[in-house]
Design a protein around this motif. Sequence first.
Motif, mmCIF file in Angstrom:
data_model
loop_
_atom_site.group_PDB
_atom_site.id
_atom_site.type_symbol
_atom_site.label_atom_id
_atom_site.label_comp_id
_atom_site.label_asym_id
_atom_site.label_seq_id
_atom_site.Cartn_x
_atom_site.Cartn_y
_atom_site.Cartn_z
ATOM 1 N N ILE A 1 -10.763 5.985 9.932
ATOM 2 C CA ILE A 1 -11.207 7.276 9.401
ATOM 3 C C ILE A 1 -11.997 7.926 10.530
ATOM 4 O O ILE A 1 -13.038 7.405 10.929
ATOM 5 C CB ILE A 1 -12.110 7.106 8.163
ATOM 6 C CG1 ILE A 1 -11.370 6.403 7.030
ATOM 7 C CG2 ILE A 1 -12.653 8.466 7.711
ATOM 8 C CD1 ILE A 1 -12.279 6.002 5.873
ATOM 9 N N SER B 1 -21.155 19.414 8.571
ATOM 10 C CA SER B 1 -19.970 19.038 7.807
ATOM 11 C C SER B 1 -19.051 18.200 8.680
ATOM 12 O O SER B 1 -19.191 18.150 9.899
ATOM 13 C CB SER B 1 -19.240 20.282 7.292
ATOM 14 O OG SER B 1 -18.822 21.093 8.370
ATOM 15 N N LEU B 2 -18.120 17.536 8.011
ATOM 16 C CA LEU B 2 -17.085 16.759 8.684
ATOM 17 C C LEU B 2 -15.749 17.393 8.384
ATOM 18 O O LEU B 2 -15.533 17.901 7.281
ATOM 19 C CB LEU B 2 -17.074 15.312 8.177
ATOM 20 C CG LEU B 2 -18.354 14.502 8.292
ATOM 21 C CD1 LEU B 2 -18.138 13.101 7.717
ATOM 22 C CD2 LEU B 2 -18.815 14.412 9.727
ATOM 23 N N ARG B 3 -14.846 17.367 9.361
ATOM 24 C CA ARG B 3 -13.484 17.825 9.110
ATOM 25 C C ARG B 3 -12.533 16.942 9.889
ATOM 26 O O ARG B 3 -12.929 16.180 10.763
ATOM 27 C CB ARG B 3 -13.313 19.297 9.485
ATOM 28 C CG ARG B 3 -13.387 19.584 10.969
ATOM 29 C CD ARG B 3 -12.646 20.885 11.293
ATOM 30 N NE ARG B 3 -13.009 21.421 12.577
ATOM 31 C CZ ARG B 3 -12.638 20.938 13.752
ATOM 32 N NH1 ARG B 3 -11.893 19.852 13.810
ATOM 33 N NH2 ARG B 3 -13.002 21.519 14.879
ATOM 34 N N GLU B 4 -11.263 17.063 9.546
ATOM 35 C CA GLU B 4 -10.229 16.331 10.277
ATOM 36 C C GLU B 4 -10.285 16.726 11.751
ATOM 37 O O GLU B 4 -10.561 17.891 12.083
ATOM 38 C CB GLU B 4 -8.842 16.655 9.708
ATOM 39 C CG GLU B 4 -8.631 16.205 8.277
ATOM 40 C CD GLU B 4 -8.427 14.705 8.128
ATOM 41 O OE1 GLU B 4 -7.994 14.052 9.103
ATOM 42 O OE2 GLU B 4 -8.712 14.195 7.032
ATOM 43 N N GLU C 1 -22.373 11.478 5.268
ATOM 44 C CA GLU C 1 -21.106 11.978 4.718
ATOM 45 C C GLU C 1 -19.954 11.012 5.012
ATOM 46 O O GLU C 1 -19.098 10.782 4.168
ATOM 47 C CB GLU C 1 -20.783 13.362 5.285
ATOM 48 C CG GLU C 1 -21.675 14.455 4.732
ATOM 49 C CD GLU C 1 -21.633 14.524 3.205
ATOM 50 O OE1 GLU C 1 -20.519 14.604 2.636
ATOM 51 O OE2 GLU C 1 -22.709 14.492 2.584
ATOM 52 N N LEU C 2 -19.937 10.464 6.211
ATOM 53 C CA LEU C 2 -18.865 9.546 6.595
ATOM 54 C C LEU C 2 -18.829 8.321 5.696
ATOM 55 O O LEU C 2 -17.755 7.915 5.240
ATOM 56 C CB LEU C 2 -19.028 9.118 8.064
ATOM 57 C CG LEU C 2 -17.965 8.140 8.570
ATOM 58 C CD1 LEU C 2 -16.626 8.847 8.742
ATOM 59 C CD2 LEU C 2 -18.413 7.499 9.872
ATOM 60 N N LYS D 1 -19.595 7.986 2.741
ATOM 61 C CA LYS D 1 -19.060 8.317 1.416
ATOM 62 C C LYS D 1 -17.538 8.221 1.391
ATOM 63 O O LYS D 1 -16.944 8.040 0.327
ATOM 64 C CB LYS D 1 -19.477 9.734 1.001
ATOM 65 C CG LYS D 1 -20.945 9.890 0.717
ATOM 66 C CD LYS D 1 -21.264 11.343 0.406
ATOM 67 C CE LYS D 1 -22.737 11.583 0.235
ATOM 68 N NZ LYS D 1 -23.037 13.022 0.002
ATOM 69 N N LEU D 2 -16.907 8.355 2.552
ATOM 70 C CA LEU D 2 -15.439 8.307 2.643
ATOM 71 C C LEU D 2 -14.894 6.887 2.677
ATOM 72 O O LEU D 2 -13.695 6.693 2.515
ATOM 73 C CB LEU D 2 -14.964 9.055 3.902
ATOM 74 C CG LEU D 2 -15.345 10.519 4.025
ATOM 75 C CD1 LEU D 2 -14.900 11.070 5.376
ATOM 76 C CD2 LEU D 2 -14.743 11.319 2.887
ATOM 77 N N GLU D 3 -15.761 5.911 2.918
ATOM 78 C CA GLU D 3 -15.333 4.520 3.061
ATOM 79 C C GLU D 3 -15.943 3.670 1.956
ATOM 80 O O GLU D 3 -17.151 3.448 1.934
ATOM 81 C CB GLU D 3 -15.762 3.979 4.427
ATOM 82 C CG GLU D 3 -15.494 2.511 4.636
ATOM 83 C CD GLU D 3 -14.034 2.122 4.437
ATOM 84 O OE1 GLU D 3 -13.750 1.312 3.544
ATOM 85 O OE2 GLU D 3 -13.178 2.634 5.186
ATOM 86 N N ARG E 1 -13.572 11.689 11.942
ATOM 87 C CA ARG E 1 -13.872 13.070 11.598
ATOM 88 C C ARG E 1 -14.646 13.745 12.726
ATOM 89 O O ARG E 1 -15.445 13.113 13.427
ATOM 90 C CB ARG E 1 -14.733 13.154 10.329
ATOM 91 C CG ARG E 1 -14.064 12.626 9.066
ATOM 92 C CD ARG E 1 -12.888 13.486 8.630
ATOM 93 N NE ARG E 1 -12.309 13.068 7.385
ATOM 94 C CZ ARG E 1 -11.304 12.200 7.249
ATOM 95 N NH1 ARG E 1 -10.784 11.638 8.317
ATOM 96 N NH2 ARG E 1 -10.839 11.886 6.064
#
Length: 144
Positions: A56, A4-7, A101-102, A104-106, A58
């Motif tokens: 971004i 998983s990724l988190r802040e 996953e990353l 998907k955030l961009e 993470r």
Amino acid sequence: MGISLRELEDSDLPIFWQQLTDSVLQQMAAVTRKYHYDRGHFDQHWTKVRSDPSVIVRTVLADGAVAGHAAVFGPPSEREVTYVVGRAHWGQGIATAALAELIKLEPARPLHADAAADNAGSLRVLEKCGFHRHRKEPVLRPGP
């Protein structure tokens, strides 16, 4: 394995420092900066990264443990991904899952990436995540 990724948290930075100063990791990445060798530059680098709203970044977790970090940076037309996974976590699919996953955030496309020509593992991660060589660098372009 749960990836998983988190802040990013302050407590992640000593782990990132340990990873970035690993000579084997440095050789594999084939690129180093001042912040790979000097803790003061490392701290300045992360202060800059964390204060830039266009970045971004993470922390990558593998079964809850910090395995590395991943980021997207750069101007809108030239967004680039980067990732570092500590050597203890290599070969487990962590980088591939984290990068998937990353991205998907961009929403911006194309996304660019850099990898050393002899870093087969990183090139394979990029390929699995949809990047294709375009000129000399891997690029993720929108699908059909």
